[in-house]
Design an enzyme around this catalytic site. Sequence first.
Site, PDB file in Angstrom:
ATOM      1  N   GLY A  42     -41.329  -3.519  44.548  1.00 35.72           N
ATOM      2  CA  GLY A  42     -40.467  -3.453  45.746  1.00 35.72           C
ATOM      3  C   GLY A  42     -39.083  -3.932  45.346  1.00 35.72           C
ATOM      4  N   GLU A 142     -34.652  -0.015  51.247  1.00 33.95           N
ATOM      5  CA  GLU A 142     -36.081   0.270  51.461  1.00 33.95           C
ATOM      6  C   GLU A 142     -36.582  -0.374  52.756  1.00 33.95           C
ATOM      7  OE1 GLU A 142     -37.853   1.273  47.044  1.00 33.95           O
ATOM      8  OE2 GLU A 142     -38.128  -0.760  47.794  1.00 33.95           O
ATOM      9  N   ASN A 186     -26.836   3.162  41.270  1.00 31.88           N
ATOM     10  CA  ASN A 186     -27.049   3.657  39.903  1.00 31.88           C
ATOM     11  C   ASN A 186     -26.398   5.048  39.818  1.00 31.88           C
ATOM     12  OD1 ASN A 186     -28.810   5.553  40.982  1.00 31.88           O
ATOM     13  ND2 ASN A 186     -30.663   4.529  40.276  1.00 31.88           N
ATOM     14  N   ALA A 254     -37.119  -0.886  37.750  1.00 28.89           N
ATOM     15  CA  ALA A 254     -36.605  -2.195  38.173  1.00 28.89           C
ATOM     16  C   ALA A 254     -35.488  -2.737  37.286  1.00 28.89           C
ATOM     17  CB  ALA A 254     -37.728  -3.227  38.301  1.00 28.89           C
ATOM     18  N   ALA A 255     -34.965  -1.908  36.359  1.00 31.17           N
ATOM     19  CA  ALA A 255     -33.818  -2.379  35.568  1.00 31.17           C
ATOM     20  C   ALA A 255     -32.637  -2.655  36.504  1.00 31.17           C
ATOM     21  CB  ALA A 255     -33.426  -1.331  34.534  1.00 31.17           C
ATOM     22  N   GLY A 256     -32.456  -1.778  37.491  1.00 29.88           N
ATOM     23  CA  GLY A 256     -31.373  -1.977  38.463  1.00 29.88           C
ATOM     24  C   GLY A 256     -31.612  -3.237  39.290  1.00 29.88           C
ATOM     25  N   ASP A 257     -32.881  -3.531  39.566  1.00 29.47           N
ATOM     26  CA  ASP A 257     -33.197  -4.744  40.333  1.00 29.47           C
ATOM     27  C   ASP A 257     -32.885  -5.983  39.497  1.00 29.47           C
ATOM     28  OD1 ASP A 257     -34.119  -3.072  42.344  1.00 29.47           O
ATOM     29  OD2 ASP A 257     -36.182  -3.119  41.610  1.00 29.47           O
TER      30      ASP A 257
END
Length: 315
Positions: A42, A142, A186, A254-257
């Site tokens: 998430g 989300e 992104n 999840a790299a952006g997270d």
Amino acid sequence: MLGKKPIVVVGSINLDLVAVAEKIPAIGETVIGTDFQIHPGGKGANQAVAIARLGYPVRMIGKLGSDQFGSQLRGHLESARVDLVGVGTSDGPSGVALILVSSKGENSIVVAPGANGKVTPEDISENLAIIREAGIVLTQLEIPLETVEYLSSVCARENVPFILDPAPASKLSQKVLQQVDWFTPNETEAAFYGAENDHHSRSATAADTAEVLLRRGSRGVVLKLGSSGCYLASQAGLRESIPAFAVKAVDTTAAGDAFNGAFAVGLMLGKPPRESAIFAAGVASVSVTRLGAQPSMPTMAEVNSFMDSYSATHS
Ligand code: RIB
């Protein structure tokens, strides 16, 4: 970390069902996979865990379902030291994400929002005290758009810095953009938001897209460009390209997270935006070398060691 203002993440909490295969299948195609794993995920929860793993205090506002996944996800977040004071439970399923990861580390994701779709403006009002105490509020898309819109107006009214990770890409009002301190799409999302402007060409560069977003009202923009690094721009005059750290990606989920959580931590630790983005790029780089969303988030010691050895071998 005593005495530091917490970062507050308002966002989604999912259970990620991850299948790994040589390639991501085309429509109508079946491929045989090589691995299957279940991880906590998430975008909201990932960003909260990224912050907690870096040792910075973080609180979350969100919703879990009344199913078995809800209690498992709550347990994961608690053991990661995310303060769940603002996380409620609603009847029905928790959020679930079906994730396909290719051998090159690329991914595609379908999210079934479950309880995340029940995070309402009332939840924001009920947790106003938490928002007032925040050093930064960080959110994504989300949870329902009307909740994000309300949150942005509360942050503006309460003078709390607001970072919006506009993922997944959705149509945003001009008013929301005008209340954003840092807008962090992104590449795919940047193309979507840039193209919302009639005069924006398909061949626009990151710099062109950032100018469009600044003109639409965001005070700062960080375009996350994957293996090409990131591009920062602000209404205060910042224009800066930051190269990526070259690593072998196992899973870019999840790299952006990781980047977003770390960027917020950098700012809270008093680093200027450019240094915060370099730090965040380092955290994201470590995260892509590991499978899974939350399990891939590094500690501060791991990031420092990665940055030190990278600069020793690339100078
Ligand atoms: O950004 C990655 C996340 O997107 C996954 O953990 C998945 O749950 C979806 O929310």
